[in-house]
Each structure stands twice: as C-alpha cells, then as structure tokens.
Design a protein around this motif. Structure first.
Motif, PDB file in Angstrom:
ATOM      1  N   LEU A   1       1.090  -0.896  -0.249  1.00 60.97           N
ATOM      2  CA  LEU A   1      -0.071   0.413  -0.046  1.00 60.97           C
ATOM      3  C   LEU A   1       0.864   0.988  -0.030  1.00 60.97           C
ATOM      4  O   LEU A   1       0.727   2.519  -0.474  1.00 60.97           O
ATOM      5  CB  LEU A   1      -1.138  -0.118   1.170  1.00 60.97           C
ATOM      6  N   PRO A   2       1.609   1.940   1.034  1.00 58.81           N
ATOM      7  CA  PRO A   2       2.586   2.958   0.900  1.00 58.81           C
ATOM      8  C   PRO A   2       3.385   3.487  -0.286  1.00 58.81           C
ATOM      9  O   PRO A   2       3.597   4.064  -1.209  1.00 58.81           O
ATOM     10  CB  PRO A   2       3.597   2.443   1.606  1.00 58.81           C
ATOM     11  N   VAL A   3       4.024   1.775  -1.143  1.00 60.68           N
ATOM     12  CA  VAL A   3       4.196   2.008  -2.446  1.00 60.68           C
ATOM     13  C   VAL A   3       3.569   2.395  -3.126  1.00 60.68           C
ATOM     14  O   VAL A   3       3.848   3.201  -4.395  1.00 60.68           O
ATOM     15  CB  VAL A   3       4.665   0.277  -2.691  1.00 60.68           C
ATOM     16  N   ALA A   4       2.254   1.970  -3.194  1.00 65.07           N
ATOM     17  CA  ALA A   4       1.299   2.625  -4.355  1.00 65.07           C
ATOM     18  C   ALA A   4       1.228   4.088  -4.079  1.00 65.07           C
ATOM     19  O   ALA A   4       0.805   4.733  -5.240  1.00 65.07           O
ATOM     20  CB  ALA A   4      -0.267   1.655  -4.637  1.00 65.07           C
ATOM     21  N   GLY A   5       1.454   4.236  -2.667  1.00 67.46           N
ATOM     22  CA  GLY A   5       0.647   6.061  -2.298  1.00 67.46           C
ATOM     23  C   GLY A   5       1.627   6.601  -2.869  1.00 67.46           C
ATOM     24  O   GLY A   5       1.901   7.729  -3.082  1.00 67.46           O
ATOM     25  N   LEU A   6       3.351   6.441  -2.432  1.00 70.53           N
ATOM     26  CA  LEU A   6       3.963   6.704  -3.409  1.00 70.53           C
ATOM     27  C   LEU A   6       4.147   7.233  -4.610  1.00 70.53           C
ATOM     28  O   LEU A   6       4.822   7.596  -5.434  1.00 70.53           O
ATOM     29  CB  LEU A   6       5.980   6.336  -2.576  1.00 70.53           C
ATOM     30  N   ALA A   7       3.763   6.144  -4.829  1.00 71.49           N
ATOM     31  CA  ALA A   7       3.677   6.889  -6.623  1.00 71.49           C
ATOM     32  C   ALA A   7       2.969   7.355  -6.681  1.00 71.49           C
ATOM     33  O   ALA A   7       2.602   7.910  -7.986  1.00 71.49           O
ATOM     34  CB  ALA A   7       2.900   4.942  -7.702  1.00 71.49           C
ATOM     35  N   GLY A   8       1.495   7.512  -6.052  1.00 75.77           N
ATOM     36  CA  GLY A   8       0.442   8.441  -6.398  1.00 75.77           C
ATOM     37  C   GLY A   8       1.025   9.582  -6.503  1.00 75.77           C
ATOM     38  O   GLY A   8       0.691  10.807  -6.933  1.00 75.77           O
ATOM     39  N   LEU A   9       1.639   9.986  -5.117  1.00 75.80           N
ATOM     40  CA  LEU A   9       2.814  10.986  -4.615  1.00 75.80           C
ATOM     41  C   LEU A   9       3.487  11.946  -5.892  1.00 75.80           C
ATOM     42  O   LEU A   9       3.462  13.223  -6.365  1.00 75.80           O
ATOM     43  CB  LEU A   9       3.202  11.581  -3.217  1.00 75.80           C
ATOM     44  N   GLY A  10       4.149  10.583  -6.439  1.00 78.72           N
ATOM     45  CA  GLY A  10       4.952  11.282  -7.493  1.00 78.72           C
ATOM     46  C   GLY A  10       3.720  11.730  -8.809  1.00 78.72           C
ATOM     47  O   GLY A  10       4.629  12.576  -9.267  1.00 78.72           O
ATOM     48  N   LEU A  11       3.271  11.412  -9.011  1.00 81.65           N
ATOM     49  CA  LEU A  11       2.625  11.625 -10.469  1.00 81.65           C
ATOM     50  C   LEU A  11       1.281  12.869  -9.694  1.00 81.65           C
ATOM     51  O   LEU A  11       0.932  13.819 -10.482  1.00 81.65           O
ATOM     52  CB  LEU A  11       1.035  10.907 -10.164  1.00 81.65           C
ATOM     53  N   SER A  12       1.184  13.301  -8.474  1.00 80.97           N
ATOM     54  CA  SER A  12       0.231  14.431  -8.089  1.00 80.97           C
ATOM     55  C   SER A  12       1.700  15.312  -7.768  1.00 80.97           C
ATOM     56  O   SER A  12       0.956  16.843  -8.171  1.00 80.97           O
ATOM     57  CB  SER A  12       0.051  14.143  -5.937  1.00 80.97           C
ATOM     58  N   TYR A  13       3.018  15.109  -7.814  1.00 75.60           N
ATOM     59  CA  TYR A  13       3.929  16.101  -8.156  1.00 75.60           C
ATOM     60  C   TYR A  13       4.201  16.745  -9.654  1.00 75.60           C
ATOM     61  O   TYR A  13       4.054  17.678  -9.578  1.00 75.60           O
ATOM     62  CB  TYR A  13       5.123  15.713  -7.357  1.00 75.60           C
ATOM     63  N   LEU A  14       3.722  15.668 -10.465  1.00 74.82           N
ATOM     64  CA  LEU A  14       4.098  16.236 -11.905  1.00 74.82           C
ATOM     65  C   LEU A  14       2.597  16.805 -12.232  1.00 74.82           C
ATOM     66  O   LEU A  14       2.948  18.369 -12.762  1.00 74.82           O
ATOM     67  CB  LEU A  14       4.212  14.921 -12.578  1.00 74.82           C
ATOM     68  N   ALA A  15       1.663  17.459 -11.173  1.00 74.40           N
ATOM     69  CA  ALA A  15       0.909  17.481 -11.699  1.00 74.40           C
ATOM     70  C   ALA A  15       0.414  18.656 -10.911  1.00 74.40           C
ATOM     71  O   ALA A  15       0.492  20.090 -11.710  1.00 74.40           O
ATOM     72  CB  ALA A  15      -0.894  17.496 -11.234  1.00 74.40           C
ATOM     73  N   SER A  16       1.394  18.589  -9.771  1.00 72.95           N
ATOM     74  CA  SER A  16       1.514  19.572  -9.073  1.00 72.95           C
ATOM     75  C   SER A  16       2.474  21.087 -10.024  1.00 72.95           C
ATOM     76  O   SER A  16       2.135  22.303 -10.250  1.00 72.95           O
ATOM     77  CB  SER A  16       1.744  20.286  -7.710  1.00 72.95           C
ATOM     78  N   CYS A  17       3.227  20.554 -10.861  1.00 71.14           N
ATOM     79  CA  CYS A  17       4.618  21.416 -11.043  1.00 71.14           C
ATOM     80  C   CYS A  17       4.028  22.189 -12.540  1.00 71.14           C
ATOM     81  O   CYS A  17       4.566  23.478 -13.099  1.00 71.14           O
ATOM     82  CB  CYS A  17       5.827  20.427 -11.858  1.00 71.14           C
ATOM     83  N   ARG A  18       3.206  21.739 -12.735  1.00 71.08           N
ATOM     84  CA  ARG A  18       2.387  21.866 -14.378  1.00 71.08           C
ATOM     85  C   ARG A  18       1.076  23.235 -13.385  1.00 71.08           C
ATOM     86  O   ARG A  18       1.098  24.180 -14.700  1.00 71.08           O
ATOM     87  CB  ARG A  18       1.780  20.812 -14.730  1.00 71.08           C
ATOM     88  N   ILE A  19       0.407  22.732 -13.148  1.00 72.80           N
ATOM     89  CA  ILE A  19      -0.243  23.491 -12.119  1.00 72.80           C
ATOM     90  C   ILE A  19       0.551  24.855 -11.734  1.00 72.80           C
ATOM     91  O   ILE A  19       0.717  26.240 -12.390  1.00 72.80           O
ATOM     92  CB  ILE A  19      -1.263  23.366 -11.163  1.00 72.80           C
ATOM     93  N   TYR A  20       1.471  24.762 -10.930  1.00 74.04           N
ATOM     94  CA  TYR A  20       2.436  25.958 -10.425  1.00 74.04           C
ATOM     95  C   TYR A  20       3.023  27.335 -11.731  1.00 74.04           C
ATOM     96  O   TYR A  20       3.825  27.989 -11.661  1.00 74.04           O
ATOM     97  CB  TYR A  20       3.383  25.779  -9.173  1.00 74.04           C
ATOM     98  N   GLU A  21       3.936  26.004 -13.446  1.00 75.24           N
ATOM     99  CA  GLU A  21       4.269  26.185 -13.817  1.00 75.24           C
ATOM    100  C   GLU A  21       2.910  27.964 -15.016  1.00 75.24           C
ATOM    101  O   GLU A  21       4.035  28.824 -15.113  1.00 75.24           O
ATOM    102  CB  GLU A  21       5.404  25.683 -14.328  1.00 75.24           C
ATOM    103  N   LYS A  22       2.609  27.184 -14.461  1.00 81.15           N
ATOM    104  CA  LYS A  22       1.507  28.454 -15.725  1.00 81.15           C
ATOM    105  C   LYS A  22       0.985  29.354 -13.958  1.00 81.15           C
ATOM    106  O   LYS A  22      -0.221  30.052 -15.132  1.00 81.15           O
ATOM    107  CB  LYS A  22       0.021  27.230 -16.322  1.00 81.15           C
TER     108      LYS A  22
END
Length: 213
Positions: free
Chosen positions: A189-210
């Motif tokens: 479960l924590p591995v899946a959570g970390l993977a989800g957090l990685g996707l969240s980071y990419l989404a946040s980067c796109r939002i913050y850059e714009k």
C-alpha cells in the motif's frame, strides 16, 4: 532546495513540538491500557499528514510565492521542496509509529502484525491525502481547497459507517484470508501511495508553472 524545506520546518516548529507532546501522551495512555496503541499512532499520523496543508496558508499570508518564483531554483524545485517536506513528515511519523509498535509488542501489550498493518494503512492514507490535496491547493489556494480536505477525510468514514449500518458490505470473508496475504497487501500500500504522490508532484508542477502571482 534544502533551504526551502528548512523554511517549512522552521515555520511549523511550534506546531510540531505540540504534536510530539501529544504523541508521548497518547503513547503513555496506551501503555496504561486506556486505548490501543494503534489508535494513538493513527491519530498522530493523520494529524501530521494534514500539517503540510497548513504551510500553504502561511505562505499565502506572507505572499511567499511572489518571492519564491524569483529564486534561481525554478518553480519545479519550489514544488519539489514542498513534496520533500511532506515525505519527511510522513517518514518521521512512520518511524515514531514503528518505534511505538515495537516497544508495545515487546511489552506484550498487543500483536505486532495488527499494529503494523494499521500503521501502514494510515501512512498510505496520509500519502493519498497529500497527493490529492497538494495540487488542489496549488490550483485553488488553501482556503478554497480546505472544503475538499474535509470531504477527503470524512467522506470515506461516513460511507463506510453507512454501508456497515445498512449491511451493504459483507466483510466476514476477510477472516479467512491468510495473515501473510493481508500483510503483503499492507506492505504494498505505501508503495502505491508513493507512486500516487509522484503523479501528484507532476500535476502540481504543471499547475505552478502556469500560475501567476
């Protein structure tokens, strides 16, 4: 980036000290047999999981982002520092929870497997919570996103309670599942959570850059 992470810890240092005292108090009450140690670790871990959301409020009041985007690090590094802060907080709470699980098990108070499973599930929930909330906060701001925080925290509990009351779920079959299988799922479960957090980071980067400040 190290300075940005340190900034978040310094900003939340008084709050973190308070929660450390809470953990010590809850641990003592668990040792005294007032409630299970799993309750203490779950409560403290969940409280710590919500803390990173508070840092956005302080940043907004100080108009921090206007200064942060002018730094030579770049916007991705600013976002990365916030996610690193989240990971370090959850790692610290996991380490404290694991220490309490081991000590309680050695004293023969509770079964280690059950406590460890509870801790892993709680840490995963903290990863998922921050993974969903962080892009929302970057997108809408801390105040507007706070409504979604309440929904994410309380909606699963309410739905689970209603499903149990209305007998929409039959969990009796779970008792026949081998403990090894249950623990393997909990470890993953924590591995899946970390993977989800990685996707969240990419989404946040796109939002913050714009985003404009």
């Amino acid at each position: 980036m190290t300075g940005l992470v340190l900034k978040d810890f310094l900003m939340m240092r008084k709050t973190l000290k308070t929660y450390v005292l809470f953990f010590v108090l809850y641990f003592g009450m668990s040792i005294a047999g007032i409630f299970p140690i799993s309750v203490a670790t779950s409560m403290v871990t969940m409280i710590i999981a919500v803390l990173p959301i508070s840092t956005f409020s302080f940043d907004e009041m100080a108009k921090w982002d206007r200064y942060a985007v002018s730094l030579p690090l770049g916007r991705r590094e600013v976002v990365g520092a916030r996610y690193l802060f989240i990971l370090l907080l959850l790692l610290a709470s996991a380490a404290a929870g694991l220490l309490s699980v081991v000590l309680t098990s050695l004293m023969g108070k509770e079964e280690m497997a059950e406590m460890l499973a509870t801790l892993l599930v709680t840490i995963t929930y903290g990863l998922i919570l921050n993974g969903i909330m962080t892009p929302l906060v970057y997108k809408m701001g801390p105040e507007r996103a706070r409504t979604y925080l309440y929904i994410i925290v309380f909606a699963p509990m309410i739905l689970f309670f209603l499903a149990a009351r209305l007998e929409l779920m039959d969990l009796s079959g779970l008792k026949s599942v081998p403990e090894e299988v249950v623990m393997l799922i909990c470890y993953l479960l924590p591995v899946a959570g970390l993977a989800g957090l990685g996707l969240s980071y990419l989404a946040s980067c796109r939002i913050y850059e714009k985003k404009e400040f």
